[in-house]
Design a protein around this motif. Sequence first.
Motif, PDB file in Angstrom:
ATOM      1  N   HIS A  64      -9.700 -37.948 -35.924  1.00  0.00           N
ATOM      2  CA  HIS A  64      -8.579 -38.492 -34.802  1.00  0.00           C
ATOM      3  C   HIS A  64      -9.418 -37.890 -33.444  1.00  0.00           C
ATOM      4  CE1 HIS A  64      -5.922 -38.092 -38.083  1.00  0.00           C
ATOM      5  NE2 HIS A  64      -5.434 -39.074 -37.658  1.00  0.00           N
ATOM      6  N   HIS A  67     -12.483 -39.990 -32.746  1.00  0.00           N
ATOM      7  CA  HIS A  67     -12.157 -41.398 -32.102  1.00  0.00           C
ATOM      8  C   HIS A  67     -11.778 -41.428 -30.709  1.00  0.00           C
ATOM      9  CE1 HIS A  67     -10.831 -45.424 -32.548  1.00  0.00           C
ATOM     10  NE2 HIS A  67      -9.837 -45.353 -32.049  1.00  0.00           N
ATOM     11  N   ALA A 105     -12.115 -47.111 -38.283  1.00  0.00           N
ATOM     12  CA  ALA A 105     -10.861 -47.816 -39.445  1.00  0.00           C
ATOM     13  C   ALA A 105     -11.715 -47.642 -40.770  1.00  0.00           C
ATOM     14  CB  ALA A 105     -10.361 -49.033 -38.862  1.00  0.00           C
ATOM     15  N   LEU A 112      -8.039 -44.042 -41.213  1.00  0.00           N
ATOM     16  CA  LEU A 112      -7.210 -44.154 -39.877  1.00  0.00           C
ATOM     17  C   LEU A 112      -6.950 -45.725 -39.904  1.00  0.00           C
ATOM     18  CD1 LEU A 112      -9.472 -42.305 -37.312  1.00  0.00           C
ATOM     19  CD2 LEU A 112      -7.724 -41.407 -38.751  1.00  0.00           C
ATOM     20  N   GLY A 113      -5.610 -45.701 -39.382  1.00  0.00           N
ATOM     21  CA  GLY A 113      -4.980 -47.032 -39.579  1.00  0.00           C
ATOM     22  C   GLY A 113      -5.636 -48.121 -38.236  1.00  0.00           C
ATOM     23  N   TYR A 114      -5.751 -49.083 -38.573  1.00  0.00           N
ATOM     24  CA  TYR A 114      -6.166 -50.037 -37.785  1.00  0.00           C
ATOM     25  C   TYR A 114      -5.627 -50.084 -36.349  1.00  0.00           C
ATOM     26  CZ  TYR A 114      -7.745 -54.911 -36.087  1.00  0.00           C
ATOM     27  OH  TYR A 114      -8.340 -56.036 -35.312  1.00  0.00           O
ATOM     28  N   GLU A 115      -4.549 -50.400 -36.396  1.00  0.00           N
ATOM     29  CA  GLU A 115      -3.485 -50.367 -35.166  1.00  0.00           C
ATOM     30  C   GLU A 115      -3.808 -49.020 -34.318  1.00  0.00           C
ATOM     31  OE1 GLU A 115      -2.171 -52.776 -33.613  1.00  0.00           O
ATOM     32  OE2 GLU A 115      -2.314 -54.214 -35.250  1.00  0.00           O
ATOM     33  N   TRP A 116      -3.694 -47.764 -35.139  1.00  0.00           N
ATOM     34  CA  TRP A 116      -3.904 -46.537 -34.314  1.00  0.00           C
ATOM     35  C   TRP A 116      -5.445 -46.555 -33.750  1.00  0.00           C
ATOM     36  CZ3 TRP A 116      -7.176 -42.553 -34.122  1.00  0.00           C
ATOM     37  CH2 TRP A 116      -6.500 -41.246 -33.488  1.00  0.00           C
ATOM     38  N   CYS A 117      -6.166 -47.051 -34.303  1.00  0.00           N
ATOM     39  CA  CYS A 117      -7.654 -46.956 -33.964  1.00  0.00           C
ATOM     40  C   CYS A 117      -7.605 -47.872 -32.687  1.00  0.00           C
ATOM     41  CB  CYS A 117      -8.678 -47.548 -34.815  1.00  0.00           C
ATOM     42  SG  CYS A 117      -8.792 -46.553 -36.183  1.00  0.00           S
ATOM     43  N   ARG A 118      -7.017 -48.869 -32.573  1.00  0.00           N
ATOM     44  CA  ARG A 118      -7.092 -49.838 -31.290  1.00  0.00           C
ATOM     45  C   ARG A 118      -6.460 -49.260 -30.268  1.00  0.00           C
ATOM     46  NH1 ARG A 118      -5.241 -55.932 -31.499  1.00  0.00           N
ATOM     47  NH2 ARG A 118      -3.304 -55.335 -32.047  1.00  0.00           N
ATOM     48  N   ALA A 119      -5.397 -48.671 -30.469  1.00  0.00           N
ATOM     49  CA  ALA A 119      -4.423 -48.309 -29.172  1.00  0.00           C
ATOM     50  C   ALA A 119      -5.172 -47.524 -28.090  1.00  0.00           C
ATOM     51  CB  ALA A 119      -3.627 -47.151 -29.890  1.00  0.00           C
ATOM     52  N   ARG A 223      -0.432 -55.331 -25.918  1.00  0.00           N
ATOM     53  CA  ARG A 223      -0.200 -54.098 -26.206  1.00  0.00           C
ATOM     54  C   ARG A 223       0.080 -53.038 -25.436  1.00  0.00           C
ATOM     55  NH1 ARG A 223      -0.537 -55.326 -32.048  1.00  0.00           N
ATOM     56  NH2 ARG A 223      -0.585 -57.575 -32.141  1.00  0.00           N
TER      57      ARG A 223
END
Length: 224
Positions: A64, A67, A105, A112-119, A223
């Motif tokens: 995390h 990232h 991801a 690591l979740g895709y959405e978490w990575c994008r945020a 988002r």
Amino acid sequence: MPRAPFIVIEGLDRSGKTTQTSLLRSRLEQSGHHVALLKFPDRTTPIGTLIDSYLRSQSDLDDHAIHLLFSANRWELASRIESNLKSNTIVLCDRYAFSGIAFSAAKGPPPLGYEWCRAPDVGLPCPDVTLFLDITPEKARERGGYGEERYEKEEMQRRVREVFRRLGEETGGGGGSGGTTTRWEVIDAGRDQETVSMEIWRRVENLVANGLEEDVDRLWKDRS
Ligand code: DGP
């Protein structure tokens, strides 16, 4: 007065991305344009130094944490991107937020979740066009294989390619899900250097000649 375009070149390791970015820069400059070339990760900043040491396996960091550092490294340069575009300097970028999501991801376990990575990248300046240099891991191997850095393993690259494919599907056509308005162009990078560079030129030629009237957009703005 129109502003300059923001062009991103993305791709897997060994796709020829850095060579193609430099060829495009020369061609743009020869046509009389001002170009700011950026490369992510930018290993020269204090954050970039931490990233460099991680990639060369000289340090270990929580997935995390690294990232977020990659994303912070892009935010460090966000205002420079905008000011260049406004002063009619084309911003050409070797990797951007899409690499950020794809590489993080794709790793694990645990994933690591895709959405978490994008945020963390939501709200960054949105490229006007993203050229994705696609190459199969087999073809990359024929080119002499991968280097020694952390992600340069065939199985990892295969998973990264899958996440890039998802990003392309969600992004393609402009205004795709997530409010992204970048134009996503897939280019077969398994061909020879000259053919790939001609195709890249064909895909940016009009954009570069005409510039853009609209302000720089924000990545995944719905988002934010
Ligand atoms: P390069 O300097 O283009 O060879 O990139 C270094 C490596 O770092 C490459 O394997 C791709 C990976 N990478 C680039 N950007 C990011 C990012 O934002 N997040 C993660 N996890 N990896 C990235």
